[in-house]
Design an enzyme around this catalytic site. Structure first.
Site, mmCIF file in Angstrom:
data_model
loop_
_atom_site.group_PDB
_atom_site.id
_atom_site.type_symbol
_atom_site.label_atom_id
_atom_site.label_comp_id
_atom_site.label_asym_id
_atom_site.label_seq_id
_atom_site.Cartn_x
_atom_site.Cartn_y
_atom_site.Cartn_z
ATOM 1 N N LYS A 78 0.820 -1.216 0.000
ATOM 2 C CA LYS A 78 0.000 0.000 0.000
ATOM 3 C C LYS A 78 0.851 1.262 0.000
ATOM 4 O O LYS A 78 0.516 2.238 -0.679
ATOM 5 C CB LYS A 78 -0.949 0.006 1.206
ATOM 6 C CG LYS A 78 -0.289 0.159 2.560
ATOM 7 C CD LYS A 78 -1.315 0.166 3.668
ATOM 8 C CE LYS A 78 -0.662 0.342 5.031
ATOM 9 N NZ LYS A 78 -0.004 1.641 5.197
ATOM 10 N N THR A 79 1.965 1.262 0.768
ATOM 11 C CA THR A 79 2.808 2.462 0.795
ATOM 12 C C THR A 79 3.439 2.708 -0.571
ATOM 13 O O THR A 79 3.590 3.847 -1.008
ATOM 14 C CB THR A 79 3.895 2.332 1.872
ATOM 15 O OG1 THR A 79 3.276 2.026 3.134
ATOM 16 C CG2 THR A 79 4.691 3.609 2.009
ATOM 17 N N ASP A 88 -3.912 7.474 4.142
ATOM 18 C CA ASP A 88 -3.435 6.128 4.468
ATOM 19 C C ASP A 88 -4.239 5.571 5.641
ATOM 20 O O ASP A 88 -4.782 6.331 6.447
ATOM 21 C CB ASP A 88 -1.942 6.208 4.825
ATOM 22 C CG ASP A 88 -1.300 4.840 4.945
ATOM 23 O OD1 ASP A 88 -1.884 3.849 4.454
ATOM 24 O OD2 ASP A 88 -0.211 4.754 5.536
ATOM 25 N N GLU A 89 -4.320 4.239 5.752
ATOM 26 C CA GLU A 89 -5.028 3.561 6.849
ATOM 27 C C GLU A 89 -6.454 4.110 6.998
ATOM 28 O O GLU A 89 -6.915 4.428 8.100
ATOM 29 C CB GLU A 89 -4.256 3.716 8.167
ATOM 30 C CG GLU A 89 -2.827 3.205 8.136
ATOM 31 C CD GLU A 89 -2.724 1.682 8.113
ATOM 32 O OE1 GLU A 89 -3.769 1.004 7.996
ATOM 33 O OE2 GLU A 89 -1.592 1.169 8.215
ATOM 34 N N GLN A 111 -8.356 -4.992 8.645
ATOM 35 C CA GLN A 111 -7.388 -4.600 9.662
ATOM 36 C C GLN A 111 -7.886 -3.429 10.509
ATOM 37 O O GLN A 111 -7.095 -2.725 11.137
ATOM 38 C CB GLN A 111 -6.045 -4.238 9.016
ATOM 39 C CG GLN A 111 -5.393 -5.401 8.291
ATOM 40 C CD GLN A 111 -4.006 -5.067 7.794
ATOM 41 O OE1 GLN A 111 -3.061 -4.909 8.565
ATOM 42 N NE2 GLN A 111 -3.862 -4.953 6.484
ATOM 43 N N ARG A 148 1.197 -10.754 10.426
ATOM 44 C CA ARG A 148 2.493 -10.138 10.745
ATOM 45 C C ARG A 148 3.632 -11.084 10.381
ATOM 46 O O ARG A 148 4.791 -10.673 10.314
ATOM 47 C CB ARG A 148 2.606 -9.823 12.244
ATOM 48 C CG ARG A 148 1.607 -8.829 12.840
ATOM 49 C CD ARG A 148 1.461 -7.573 12.041
ATOM 50 N NE ARG A 148 0.380 -7.695 11.063
ATOM 51 C CZ ARG A 148 0.193 -6.871 10.051
ATOM 52 N NH1 ARG A 148 1.038 -5.876 9.841
ATOM 53 N NH2 ARG A 148 -0.815 -7.033 9.209
#
Length: 732
Positions: free
Chosen positions: A33-34, A219-220, A250, A594
């Site tokens: 995503k980044t 973002d997020e 998430q 993770r």
């Protein structure tokens, strides 16, 4: 542009090349995503679609903002001059700093940090005549923050109040707001609220803000609350140039005000929006993605996607169910020792639902001299509430322990402040005796309140020493926690108080475990002191111990997700509420994803909970994943207890440890004397709700007719004996 696009997969490229319409990028865990955000900014600049000062990118943490800014600079070869990359609060603060007068603030207004907030709220609560032990600052601030982030104010809270507590919070809120205004300061929630008011009420400010955010990237997005969403929409106006990147799977901060509907209903908020799903995962192996995907697919509040990887192979996901939490910790430590041949310690992590679960792992890693660190919090034995309780125990063992005396003589607050302590120290020096002894011989110059408080404190310690001979180890600690007021300090339902109360309950469990091993209280306290002495921060190359909330945004080669038991994961506070259960499932999903190369799910067949060893039920999440997806490496296969999760295990939650003595084996147990056949309508096993204590299970019925009482275990309130008509219990 080719070199910029060549590193992207088709879905990423589609998002980067998207035009001016609203865009939602559903970015699964580890899907890049980044990369999409930073490459989209670089593409806008390279194609002359935007000037640097027309780009605003917001996220939630300073770390994420720094990473985004650095990656954009590497891509374009220069800083984003005039543009903005930062957190929501930094963005709001910039608006207020540019237009303080329009926001009704002084030119150089101050900012309250958390400690400042608590001190100010404590002061105004005292001025309103409230007992700060009953109304601690963190509870008041938590409620104020929650209401603020939902776009509400004290008037709204009071108008909607259904109980005196809400009215009290509203009164404190107004006084707190007045005190901030008089001091010329704002807190973090004020920044967002005032920034929204600013762009909503001042056309000139809104126009200038919109020009600086001609291209708005978020973002997020799944973590945005109602206030942040309103700010985004107001600044964006009718332009529609928003790129939102997020993952509904998430979303784990509902307790902090995050509004899942913001991402689920993106098209309603931004008509004409396009959605691009990033489903190729670059982080985890296929077995890890399979297990996590099976779990999250059970959620209904999601848009739907399935992560995949083009990498082949990978270790199977292990399931280990040990006899108790120590066996669980030993197994994880054994596996990490084996993995150490290929991995540094820093690439291994133990993830848990609650802070209190780290204790068994800390002790096992310390015993082996395995470097480890608690991330996002203090080590168990360093937590303030645990050290307070240990100080009380030290005074029971040694009445002349000066450091312990000074630590807790005014915890909870009993009117023995710094001036009183100074007077006691002078008195102790004058008579040549240790401070705790001198405090029994109260000097005449102390106030009447301080004299009475000291007498009650010593009476408590004397009684605690007597109770030590009457009660077993766990009950004795429970009695002390209850009668000292330490447990009452953390009454309530907010996340922090619940965690602190659980830590105190874990301390009682640790004392009980030590007693089972033949250790007395003195030996236990010595062992803890030695543990602290050698428990130094191991630096970066260390196994990480952290909660699932703290693990968000991180990744490790090897992960052990511990405590897969009902009551822990899903947590007891959420497991009976559909939305809460879905968030617990998202938490487990975040934990699983993770892991890059190795993942283990662990549990214990019994666990010391609330001061006693209690059989557990395996988490329903394991059943949802399915036995065929896991490699069961338990000492005794877990499948027997797994089938239905209840084989040989009680179907009710463990009794919450309250500090009151438990029934001993030689005492008469609680027995139900009333059944459904008696015409009462109540029977053991009934699910009930209570306005204050929440949902619960009837454990026993006692008495008949008007004398009928129900023994109920509540998720929030623990074990209670209530008259159903007076308590207004309702069946679920």
């Amino acid at each position: 542009m080719n070199p910029l696009l060549d590193s992207l997969n088709p879905a990423q490229r589609e998002a980067v090349l998207h035009g001016e319409e609203p865009l939602l990028v559903l970015a699964g865990a580890g899907s890049g995503k980044t990369r999409v955000l930073t490459h989209r900014i670089a593409r806008l600049l390279a194609d002359d679609l935007a000037a640097p000062h027309e780009i605003t990118a917001v996220t939630f943490t300073n770390k994420a903002a720094r990473e985004m800014s650095e990656r954009v600079e590497r891509l374009v070869g220069a800083p984003l001059a005039g543009g903005f990359v930062g957190t929501f609060h930094r963005w709001a603060l910039d608006l207020l700093r540019r237009w303080p007068r329009e926001a009704g603030l002084a030119a150089r207004f101050g900012i309250l940090d958390r400690d400042d907030q608590r001190a100010l709220v404590t002061r105004v609560a005292k001025e309103l005549g409230l007992d700060v032990r009953e109304w601690p600052a963190r509870v008041l601030l938590g409620r104020i923050s929650s209401e603020t982030n939902r776009g509400r104010g004290p008037d709204t809270l009071e108008a909607r109040a259904h109980d005196p507590a809400a009215e009290t919070v509203a009164r404190v809120w107004r006084a707190y707001a007045d005190a901030k205004r008089d001091a010329g300061v704002v807190d973090f929630d004020d920044m967002l609220r005032l920034a929204l008011d600013l762009v909503r009420d001042d056309d000139r400010v809104r126009a200038a803000s919109s020009r600086r955010a001609r291209w708005l990237l978020v973002d997020e997005f799944q973590d945005t609350n109602l206030l942040q969403m309103a700010l985004l929409k107001r600044v964006l106006g009718a332009s529609g140039r928003i790129t939102a990147v997020g993952d509904e799977d998430q979303s784990i901060y509902r307790w902090r005000g995050a509004e899942l509907d913001n991402i689920l209903s993106f098209e309603r908020h931004f008509p004409g929006a396009r959605t691009v799903a990033l489903e190729r995962n670059y982080r985890s192996t296929a077995p890890i993605l399979d297990v996590s995907g099976r779990l999250i697919a059970r959620n209904t509040l999601r848009r739907g996607k399935r992560l995949y990887t083009e990498a082949e192979g990978g270790d199977p996901v292990r399931l280990y169910v040990g006899e108790d939490e120590r066996a669980e910790a030993r197994w994880v430590a054994d596996r990490f020792d084996m993995l150490r041949a290929d991995l540094p310690w820093g690439e291994m992590a133990v993830l848990v639902r609650t802070n209190a679960q780290t204790r068994a792992f800390e002790e096992e890693f310390t015993r082996r001299r395995t470097p480890h660190r608690v991330v996002g919090g203090l080590r168990f034995w360093q937590r303030a509430e645990v050290k307070d309780a240990l100080a009380y125990l030290r005074l029971v063992v040694n009445s002349d322990d000066v450091m312990a005396f000074e630590r807790v003589v005014n915890v909870p607050a009993r009117g023995i402040g710094a001036a009183t302590l100074d007077a006691l120290r002078r008195h102790a020096d004058a008579i040549g005796r240790p401070l705790p002894q001198a405090a029994r011989d109260v000097p005449d110059d102390l106030s009447k309140r301080a004299r009475i408080a000291l007498e009650e404190f010593h009476r408590l310690l004397d009684e605690a020493r007597g109770q030590r001979d009457e009660l077993d180890a766990a009950d004795h600690v429970g009695w002390l926690l209850e009668h000292s007021g330490l447990l009452a300090l953390y009454d309530g339902d907010d996340e922090e108080r619940t965690a602190r109360r659980e830590n105190l309950q874990q301390l009682a469990s640790a004392v009980a475990e030590a007693s089972e091993r033949g250790q007395g209280l003195e030996e236990f306290l010595d062992a803890v002191a030695l543990l602290e002495e050698t428990d130094e921060d191991a630096g970066q190359d260390a196994v990480s111990l952290m909660t699932l909330h703290a693990a968000k945004g991180l990744e490790f080669d090897a992960v052990a997700l511990a405590g897969l038991e009902d009551g822990l994961l899903p947590h007891a506070s959420s497991r009976d509420e559909p939305d809460g259960l879905e968030e617990e499932r998202r938490l487990a999903y975040v934990g699983m994803t993770r892991a890059r190369r190795w993942l283990a799910l662990t549990a214990a067949r019994s666990r010391f909970l609330f001061g006693q060893r209690t059989p557990t039920r395996l988490s329903r999440f394991l059943e949802e994943v399915g036995a065929e997806a896991l490699d069961d490496v338990s000492d005794a296969p877990a499948s027997g207890a797994w089938s239905g999760r209840t084989a040989g295990v009680p179907s009710v939650a463990p009794e919450r440890f309250t500090g009151a003595p438990r029934e001993r084996p030689d005492r008469r147990p609680i027995r139900s004397t009333v059944t459904d056949a008696d015409g009462t309508g109540w029977r053991p096993g009934d699910r009930v709700t209570h306005r204050r204590f929440g949902t619960g299970v009837v454990l026993a019925c006692q008495g008949r007719g008007p004398q009928l009482k129900l023994v109920v275990y509540f998720d929030r309130g623990g074990r209670k004996t209530l008259v159903p008509t007076i308590a207004k219990l309702e069946k679920v």
